[in-house]
Design an enzyme around this catalytic site. Structure first.
Site, PDB file in Angstrom:
ATOM      1  N   GLU A  96       0.666  -1.226   0.040  1.00  0.00           N
ATOM      2  CA  GLU A  96       0.065  -0.042  -0.155  1.00  0.00           C
ATOM      3  C   GLU A  96       1.013   1.429   0.116  1.00  0.00           C
ATOM      4  O   GLU A  96       2.122   1.203   0.379  1.00  0.00           O
ATOM      5  CB  GLU A  96      -0.828  -0.072   1.130  1.00  0.00           C
TER       6      GLU A  96
ATOM      7  N   CYS B  37       3.686   8.173   1.131  1.00  0.00           N
ATOM      8  CA  CYS B  37       4.246   7.336   2.102  1.00  0.00           C
ATOM      9  C   CYS B  37       4.163   6.126   1.279  1.00  0.00           C
ATOM     10  O   CYS B  37       3.165   5.554   0.827  1.00  0.00           O
ATOM     11  CB  CYS B  37       3.241   7.330   3.260  1.00  0.00           C
TER      12      CYS B  37
ATOM     13  N   CYS C   8       6.601  -7.037   7.158  1.00  0.00           N
ATOM     14  CA  CYS C   8       7.511  -6.500   7.766  1.00  0.00           C
ATOM     15  C   CYS C   8       8.055  -7.463   8.711  1.00  0.00           C
ATOM     16  O   CYS C   8       7.025  -8.302   9.318  1.00  0.00           O
ATOM     17  CB  CYS C   8       6.936  -5.124   8.330  1.00  0.00           C
TER      18      CYS C   8
ATOM     19  N   CYS D   7       6.594  -5.096  15.483  1.00  0.00           N
ATOM     20  CA  CYS D   7       6.192  -4.389  16.510  1.00  0.00           C
ATOM     21  C   CYS D   7       4.662  -4.503  17.042  1.00  0.00           C
ATOM     22  O   CYS D   7       3.773  -4.417  16.027  1.00  0.00           O
ATOM     23  CB  CYS D   7       6.314  -2.595  16.269  1.00  0.00           C
TER      24      CYS D   7
ATOM     25  N   CYS E 278       1.472  -2.332  15.534  1.00  0.00           N
ATOM     26  CA  CYS E 278       1.679  -1.782  14.061  1.00  0.00           C
ATOM     27  C   CYS E 278       0.887  -3.047  13.507  1.00  0.00           C
ATOM     28  O   CYS E 278       1.483  -4.320  13.504  1.00  0.00           O
ATOM     29  CB  CYS E 278       2.950  -1.688  13.671  1.00  0.00           C
TER      30      CYS E 278
ATOM     31  N   GLY F 237       6.713  -2.165   5.943  1.00  0.00           N
ATOM     32  CA  GLY F 237       8.315  -2.479   5.725  1.00  0.00           C
ATOM     33  C   GLY F 237       9.196  -1.684   6.611  1.00  0.00           C
ATOM     34  O   GLY F 237       8.907  -0.639   6.762  1.00  0.00           O
TER      35      GLY F 237
ATOM     36  N   SER G  79      12.670   6.111   7.653  1.00  0.00           N
ATOM     37  CA  SER G  79      12.316   5.917   8.943  1.00  0.00           C
ATOM     38  C   SER G  79      12.526   4.408   9.412  1.00  0.00           C
ATOM     39  O   SER G  79      12.360   3.781   8.465  1.00  0.00           O
ATOM     40  CB  SER G  79      10.553   5.955   9.110  1.00  0.00           C
TER      41      SER G  79
ATOM     42  N   SER H  69      12.092   5.684  15.154  1.00  0.00           N
ATOM     43  CA  SER H  69      10.834   5.201  15.675  1.00  0.00           C
ATOM     44  C   SER H  69      11.386   4.710  17.089  1.00  0.00           C
ATOM     45  O   SER H  69      11.525   3.391  17.228  1.00  0.00           O
ATOM     46  CB  SER H  69      10.096   4.086  15.111  1.00  0.00           C
ATOM     47  N   LEU H  70      11.296   5.371  18.264  1.00  0.00           N
ATOM     48  CA  LEU H  70      11.766   5.303  19.577  1.00  0.00           C
ATOM     49  C   LEU H  70      10.688   4.613  20.421  1.00  0.00           C
ATOM     50  O   LEU H  70      10.720   3.501  20.616  1.00  0.00           O
ATOM     51  CB  LEU H  70      12.656   6.328  20.040  1.00  0.00           C
ATOM     52  N   HIS H  71       9.546   5.444  20.475  1.00  0.00           N
ATOM     53  CA  HIS H  71       8.484   5.009  21.243  1.00  0.00           C
ATOM     54  C   HIS H  71       8.729   4.541  22.921  1.00  0.00           C
ATOM     55  O   HIS H  71       7.719   4.401  23.565  1.00  0.00           O
ATOM     56  CB  HIS H  71       7.876   3.817  20.653  1.00  0.00           C
TER      57      HIS H  71
ATOM     58  N   ASN I 177      -2.575   4.862  16.513  1.00  0.00           N
ATOM     59  CA  ASN I 177      -3.807   4.493  15.800  1.00  0.00           C
ATOM     60  C   ASN I 177      -4.295   3.261  16.155  1.00  0.00           C
ATOM     61  O   ASN I 177      -3.266   2.458  16.049  1.00  0.00           O
ATOM     62  CB  ASN I 177      -3.515   5.024  14.329  1.00  0.00           C
TER      63      ASN I 177
ATOM     64  N   CYS J 242      -0.690   5.606  10.023  1.00  0.00           N
ATOM     65  CA  CYS J 242       0.455   5.091  10.643  1.00  0.00           C
ATOM     66  C   CYS J 242       0.339   3.656  11.185  1.00  0.00           C
ATOM     67  O   CYS J 242      -0.562   3.962  12.134  1.00  0.00           O
ATOM     68  CB  CYS J 242       1.385   5.942  11.408  1.00  0.00           C
TER      69      CYS J 242
END
Ligand code: SAH
Length: 393
Positions: free
Chosen positions: A124, A137, A144, A148, A151, A206, A240, A263-265, A342, A385
């Site tokens: 996508e 995007c 992937c 995570c 996600c 990915g 990213s 992407s730390l989070h 999200n 996202c």
């Protein structure tokens, strides 16, 4: 292509759904995508064209059609003899992406596309129009391997790596649609000044740094001046990553100043081990060090991505710890993009409460770190996202 999609039959991913925390680095082997002009560096194209029995200068003509004029229809290649055109298009401009679903959101300002690849894998892309820019995007892998848990893409596992040309085609397709006015917004379309793709973010499906050579090839095709490439500014491109430290260092050495997003989070290993399983290989401090080295090497300010998850990573002390860790490396080298989580199917987590989000942002700012909440687009079409998963197409 359909605006109101019927369910799409999906190929089985070649990997099973990953167990919690399991990482997949090796993409399952599947048939190679057809080779395409955009797979080749400009210097290689002459030889490829000659090996197909054509004169070398046809390479430049073909590149001009594809990268400058955005043309892949032989009918429009009138400077080429007819037989040469059809042979070259068959051999070097095969169809790589077939649009199967197109969905609109945000009053038509956001479009999500699902593409079928040659082997039935589905990926996508999301195109977003803003007042002064157009961002696409893009995906770099079907699925992937980074797993995570918040996600949707990560939950489905890795189907396969995409080729350079498959990555580039997403941008060319969008650029062409903008140029022809197809996406220029109906009545307010300005045919004299068609919109251009100004920004490309590797934030679709990915982990692009796990598909390094295809991803860097794509970055070169996007940034090489026309007619060798699309002539985009490296500054408009964002890579990213979950924090593949060797990949970040390799990218820093390429000499193309794309923006890096990490992407730390979570600022602490205990939580990040769970949220971003790659943290079991490269710890928070190692990832931040690599991001800082990237800044030093390129001069590009790094973005830290931080999905705010209610009662999981949104505590004030975590904002303070994050700011301290970043400030310890230096000032002015980084900014933070919190984004409300999200929702994704099967996940128990949800976005932080607005007051908590505001407090988190203010704490970061109080430490002197520029912080902007990331705008989230396309939620209602599962295009935001972390929501990209072909099953929702
Ligand atoms: N593999 C790359 C790109 C993937 S997605 C990476 O991890 O950086 C781009 C961004 O969306 C990443 O920062 C990712 O962590 C974030 N993201 C994933 N799922 C999300 C969700 N459900 N809500 C908000 N952001 C999410």
């Amino acid at each position: 292509m359909t605006e109101n999609p019927a369910p799409v039959s999906l190929p089985e991913p070649t990997t099973a759904r990953p167990a919690p925390g399991e990482l997949t680095f090796r993409a399952p082997r599947r048939g190679k995508p057809p080779r395409h002009l955009a797979d080749f560096a400009p210097a290689e194209r002459k030889e490829v064209v000659e090996s197909l029995g054509h004169q070398g200068f046809r390479a430049k003509q073909l590149s001009t059609h594809y990268f400058e004029r955005l043309v892949d229809n032989p009918e429009q290649m009138t400077d080429l003899p007819k037989a040469v055109r059809s042979d070259l298009v068959r051999d070097l401009l095969p169809t790589l992406l077939t649009p199967i679903v197109r969905r609109q959101a945000d009053d038509g300002q956001t479009m999500k596309y699902a593409w079928r690849l040659h082997d039935g894998a589905i990926v996508e892309s999301v195109l977003m129009r803003y007042p002064n820019r157009v961002t696409i995007c893009i995906s770099s892998q079907a699925g992937c391997g980074m797993n995570c848990p918040f996600c949707a893409t990560g939950q489905a596992g890795l189907t396969r790596n995409m080729s350079t040309a498959e990555i580039v085609e997403q941008v060319v397709w969008a650029a062409r649609a903008l140029r022809t006015g197809e996406l220029a917004g109906g009545e307010d379309a300005d045919r004299e000044h068609p919109l251009r793709v100004s920004n490309v973010v590797f934030m679709g499906m990915g982990e692009a740094l796990a598909n390094y050579s295809a991803a860097i090839g794509a970055i070169r095709r996007l940034t090489d001046p026309a007619p060798d490439g699309l002539g985009m500014s490296a500054r408009g491109i964002t890579m990213s990553t979950v924090g593949l430290v060797p990949g970040i260092d390799k990218l820093a050495a390429e000499g193309i100043p794309v923006t890096l997003a990490l992407s730390l989070h979570a600022p602490d290993d205990e939580l990040r081990d769970e949220l971003v399983p790659i943290n079991t290989r490269w710890k928070v401090d190692e990832a931040i060090d690599a991001a800082y080295r990237y800044y030093r090497a390129t001069g590009r300010r790094v973005s830290i991505e931080y999905a705010l998850i209610r009662d999981i990573n949104d505590q004030g002390w975590r904002a303070d710890l994050l700011a301290q860790k970043l400030n310890r490396r230096g000032r002015g080298w980084v900014h933070i993009n919190p984004i409300p989580l999200n929702p994704t199917p099967g996940s128990k987590w949800t976005a932080s409460r607005p007051g908590v989000e505001q407090n988190f942002v203010e704490r970061l700012r109080a430490h002197g770190i520029p912080t902007t909440i990331r705008d989230t687009r396309g939620q209602d079409i599962d295009g935001a996202c972390g929501q990209l998963a072909a099953a929702t197409a």
